[in-house]
Scaffold this motif. Structure first.
Motif, PDB file in Angstrom:
ATOM      1  N   LYS A   7       0.845  -1.192   0.000  1.00 56.71           N
ATOM      2  CA  LYS A   7       0.000   0.000   0.000  1.00 56.71           C
ATOM      3  C   LYS A   7       0.885   1.248   0.000  1.00 56.71           C
ATOM      4  O   LYS A   7       2.107   1.173  -0.019  1.00 56.71           O
ATOM      5  N   GLY A   8       0.275   2.411   0.027  1.00 55.66           N
ATOM      6  CA  GLY A   8       1.031   3.655   0.130  1.00 55.66           C
ATOM      7  C   GLY A   8       1.995   3.866  -1.018  1.00 55.66           C
ATOM      8  O   GLY A   8       1.616   3.860  -2.192  1.00 55.66           O
ATOM      9  N   HIS A   9       3.284   4.011  -0.671  1.00 54.93           N
ATOM     10  CA  HIS A   9       4.313   4.349  -1.664  1.00 54.93           C
ATOM     11  C   HIS A   9       4.608   3.216  -2.646  1.00 54.93           C
ATOM     12  O   HIS A   9       5.318   3.439  -3.631  1.00 54.93           O
ATOM     13  N   TRP A  10       4.106   2.020  -2.369  1.00 61.05           N
ATOM     14  CA  TRP A  10       4.471   0.891  -3.229  1.00 61.05           C
ATOM     15  C   TRP A  10       4.166   1.171  -4.702  1.00 61.05           C
ATOM     16  O   TRP A  10       4.976   0.864  -5.581  1.00 61.05           O
ATOM     17  N   ALA A  11       3.014   1.754  -4.974  1.00 58.27           N
ATOM     18  CA  ALA A  11       2.600   1.972  -6.367  1.00 58.27           C
ATOM     19  C   ALA A  11       3.598   2.846  -7.126  1.00 58.27           C
ATOM     20  O   ALA A  11       3.788   2.673  -8.340  1.00 58.27           O
ATOM     21  N   THR A  12       4.248   3.769  -6.421  1.00 58.63           N
ATOM     22  CA  THR A  12       5.254   4.624  -7.051  1.00 58.63           C
ATOM     23  C   THR A  12       6.606   3.922  -7.110  1.00 58.63           C
ATOM     24  O   THR A  12       7.276   3.907  -8.149  1.00 58.63           O
ATOM     25  N   VAL A  68      13.091 -19.053 -15.336  1.00 52.35           N
ATOM     26  CA  VAL A  68      13.645 -17.785 -14.864  1.00 52.35           C
ATOM     27  C   VAL A  68      12.823 -17.314 -13.670  1.00 52.35           C
ATOM     28  O   VAL A  68      11.582 -17.317 -13.721  1.00 52.35           O
ATOM     29  N   GLY A  69      13.500 -16.931 -12.609  1.00 51.29           N
ATOM     30  CA  GLY A  69      12.819 -16.470 -11.407  1.00 51.29           C
ATOM     31  C   GLY A  69      12.960 -14.981 -11.192  1.00 51.29           C
ATOM     32  O   GLY A  69      13.963 -14.368 -11.564  1.00 51.29           O
ATOM     33  N   TYR A  70      11.936 -14.397 -10.575  1.00 57.84           N
ATOM     34  CA  TYR A  70      11.920 -12.982 -10.186  1.00 57.84           C
ATOM     35  C   TYR A  70      11.065 -12.888  -8.932  1.00 57.84           C
ATOM     36  O   TYR A  70       9.997 -13.512  -8.853  1.00 57.84           O
ATOM     37  N   ASP A  71      11.516 -12.140  -7.942  1.00 60.68           N
ATOM     38  CA  ASP A  71      10.724 -11.913  -6.732  1.00 60.68           C
ATOM     39  C   ASP A  71      10.189 -10.490  -6.745  1.00 60.68           C
ATOM     40  O   ASP A  71      10.964  -9.536  -6.926  1.00 60.68           O
ATOM     41  N   LEU A  72       8.888 -10.348  -6.559  1.00 58.81           N
ATOM     42  CA  LEU A  72       8.289  -9.013  -6.558  1.00 58.81           C
ATOM     43  C   LEU A  72       8.716  -8.248  -5.305  1.00 58.81           C
ATOM     44  O   LEU A  72       8.476  -8.718  -4.188  1.00 58.81           O
ATOM     45  N   PRO A  73       9.335  -7.083  -5.448  1.00 60.97           N
ATOM     46  CA  PRO A  73       9.609  -6.257  -4.267  1.00 60.97           C
ATOM     47  C   PRO A  73       8.295  -5.862  -3.592  1.00 60.97           C
ATOM     48  O   PRO A  73       7.333  -5.481  -4.255  1.00 60.97           O
ATOM     49  N   CYS A  74       8.258  -5.986  -2.279  1.00 60.68           N
ATOM     50  CA  CYS A  74       7.027  -5.727  -1.531  1.00 60.68           C
ATOM     51  C   CYS A  74       7.288  -4.727  -0.408  1.00 60.68           C
ATOM     52  O   CYS A  74       8.384  -4.674   0.154  1.00 60.68           O
ATOM     53  N   LEU A  75       6.256  -3.972  -0.094  1.00 60.82           N
ATOM     54  CA  LEU A  75       6.315  -2.993   0.994  1.00 60.82           C
ATOM     55  C   LEU A  75       5.366  -3.441   2.099  1.00 60.82           C
ATOM     56  O   LEU A  75       4.159  -3.546   1.891  1.00 60.82           O
ATOM     57  N   LEU A  76       5.925  -3.705   3.263  1.00 55.78           N
ATOM     58  CA  LEU A  76       5.132  -4.025   4.448  1.00 55.78           C
ATOM     59  C   LEU A  76       5.105  -2.780   5.331  1.00 55.78           C
ATOM     60  O   LEU A  76       6.155  -2.206   5.624  1.00 55.78           O
ATOM     61  N   SER A  77       3.915  -2.377   5.728  1.00 51.62           N
ATOM     62  CA  SER A  77       3.797  -1.131   6.490  1.00 51.62           C
ATOM     63  C   SER A  77       2.616  -1.224   7.447  1.00 51.62           C
ATOM     64  O   SER A  77       1.825  -2.165   7.416  1.00 51.62           O
ATOM     65  N   VAL A  78       2.532  -0.222   8.308  1.00 50.17           N
ATOM     66  CA  VAL A  78       1.445  -0.101   9.277  1.00 50.17           C
ATOM     67  C   VAL A  78       0.927   1.324   9.173  1.00 50.17           C
ATOM     68  O   VAL A  78       1.689   2.250   8.876  1.00 50.17           O
ATOM     69  N   ASP A  79      -0.356   1.515   9.427  1.00 53.56           N
ATOM     70  CA  ASP A  79      -0.963   2.839   9.327  1.00 53.56           C
ATOM     71  C   ASP A  79      -0.606   3.669  10.561  1.00 53.56           C
ATOM     72  O   ASP A  79      -1.377   3.766  11.515  1.00 53.56           O
ATOM     73  N   THR A 143      13.256  -7.217  -1.020  1.00 52.60           N
ATOM     74  CA  THR A 143      13.629  -7.343  -2.421  1.00 52.60           C
ATOM     75  C   THR A 143      14.824  -8.284  -2.542  1.00 52.60           C
ATOM     76  O   THR A 143      15.230  -8.915  -1.555  1.00 52.60           O
ATOM     77  N   ASP A 144      15.375  -8.403  -3.748  1.00 50.77           N
ATOM     78  CA  ASP A 144      16.581  -9.200  -3.991  1.00 50.77           C
ATOM     79  C   ASP A 144      17.675  -8.304  -4.558  1.00 50.77           C
ATOM     80  O   ASP A 144      17.386  -7.382  -5.336  1.00 50.77           O
ATOM     81  N   ALA A 145      18.920  -8.611  -4.205  1.00 48.00           N
ATOM     82  CA  ALA A 145      20.041  -7.864  -4.781  1.00 48.00           C
ATOM     83  C   ALA A 145      20.196  -8.183  -6.268  1.00 48.00           C
ATOM     84  O   ALA A 145      20.366  -7.288  -7.093  1.00 48.00           O
ATOM     85  N   MET A 146      20.141  -9.471  -6.617  1.00 47.37           N
ATOM     86  CA  MET A 146      20.129  -9.890  -8.021  1.00 47.37           C
ATOM     87  C   MET A 146      18.672 -10.138  -8.408  1.00 47.37           C
ATOM     88  O   MET A 146      18.000 -10.952  -7.793  1.00 47.37           O
ATOM     89  N   LYS A 147      18.199  -9.446  -9.414  1.00 47.56           N
ATOM     90  CA  LYS A 147      16.769  -9.442  -9.712  1.00 47.56           C
ATOM     91  C   LYS A 147      16.272 -10.699 -10.414  1.00 47.56           C
ATOM     92  O   LYS A 147      15.098 -11.049 -10.288  1.00 47.56           O
ATOM     93  N   LEU A 148      17.115 -11.354 -11.182  1.00 44.97           N
ATOM     94  CA  LEU A 148      16.702 -12.516 -11.961  1.00 44.97           C
ATOM     95  C   LEU A 148      17.610 -13.697 -11.651  1.00 44.97           C
ATOM     96  O   LEU A 148      18.787 -13.519 -11.338  1.00 44.97           O
ATOM     97  N   HIS A 149      17.060 -14.893 -11.771  1.00 43.85           N
ATOM     98  CA  HIS A 149      17.868 -16.094 -11.579  1.00 43.85           C
ATOM     99  C   HIS A 149      17.345 -17.200 -12.476  1.00 43.85           C
ATOM    100  O   HIS A 149      16.129 -17.405 -12.589  1.00 43.85           O
ATOM    101  N   SER A 150      18.249 -17.881 -13.123  1.00 48.80           N
ATOM    102  CA  SER A 150      17.899 -19.064 -13.896  1.00 48.80           C
ATOM    103  C   SER A 150      18.840 -20.200 -13.513  1.00 48.80           C
ATOM    104  O   SER A 150      20.053 -20.028 -13.521  1.00 48.80           O
ATOM    105  N   PRO A 151      18.279 -21.366 -13.178  1.00 45.28           N
ATOM    106  CA  PRO A 151      19.128 -22.516 -12.843  1.00 45.28           C
ATOM    107  C   PRO A 151      19.583 -23.285 -14.076  1.00 45.28           C
ATOM    108  O   PRO A 151      20.370 -24.228 -13.950  1.00 45.28           O
TER     109      PRO A 151
END
Length: 251
Positions: A7-12, A68-79, A143-151
């Protein structure tokens, strides 16, 4: 404590990822992951698959026949008012050669899965760290430091460079008060990439790394039970001390 998911800043801030996946695709994946985050699972949920039409990188499209793998960066927050955002960076979106073919999307330490969040292994330890940071009035960007990974195949130089550039975009967008590299591999990515703020990254051991129990309780005032729960709590407290510094509440 009611935890907000993306929520919040995540969309930006998530616009930093559009060199890989279009904005609509990122939002679609986020909605699915939030639904999973709110559910109770009897088995870990399947990885999300990004349709080719939502992949914005021509170089990445060329890997559609690969895992190919990718992890979505996520924002966890509290109001509530925030003291800033802590960025937790894992090493990469690790995938198995037997994973589904195509670009699959997961999350940092599988936090969309209630099974992973509730265990006492690496996933549960990192989730408890996130909750502790939220309770200390920090928002948490994972998030991840390396954005993509393929085994199965090596990323070409163009995609490798894109991973570096996207991480840089991400750090500039989030402007974290602290950046934490979880594990030596994550820390080495920051060094190789030379990204913004790399010199200030807090390096912490990966929770799956074997160390003696005494490592986690060094300098801690708390007496921990000789049990799985006690060992898990000792790890969580160690991470919070490393990230926020010692205080009466953290020792």
């Amino acid at each position: 404590m009611e935890i907000r998911f993306n929520k919040g800043h995540w969309a930006t801030w998530i616009e930093s990822q559009t060199p890989f996946i279009c904005a609509d695709g990122l939002h679609d994946v986020s909605k699915s992951l939030e639904k999973e985050f709110r559910e109770t699972h009897s088995r870990p949920p399947n990885l999300q698959i990004v349709p080719p039409e939502q992949i914005s990188s021509e170089s990445l499209l060329a890997y559609q026949g690969q895992v190919v793998g990718y992890d979505l960066p996520c924002l966890l927050s509290v109001d509530r008012p925030s003291r800033g955002t802590v960025m937790l960076c894992a090493q990469d979106p690790l995938r198995s050669p037997t994973s589904e073919i195509g670009l699959t999307v997961g999350t940092f330490f599988g936090l969309n899965s209630s099974i992973f969040r509730l265990n006492r292994r690496s996933h549960g330890v990192m989730w408890r760290v996130i909750v502790r940071l939220l309770s200390e009035d920090y928002d948490v960007w994972v998030t991840d430091a390396m954005k993509l990974h393929s085994p199965t195949v090596k990323l070409n130089p163009e995609l490798y460079g894109a991973c570096r550039d996207v991480l840089n975009r991400e750090i500039r967008a989030v402007a974290p008060v602290k950046i934490v590299a979880v594990g030596n591999v994550a820390a080495s990515h920051f060094q190789r990439f030379g990204v913004t703020g790399a010199e200030d990254v807090i390096r912490v051991v990966h929770p799956s790394h074997y160390v003696k129990s005494s490592f986690w309780i060094a300098d801690a005032a708390t007496q921990y039970e000789a049990s799985a729960e006690g060992r898990c709590q000792a790890k969580v407290d160690w991470y919070v001390r490393r990230i926020l510094g010692p205080s009466p509440a953290l020792n």
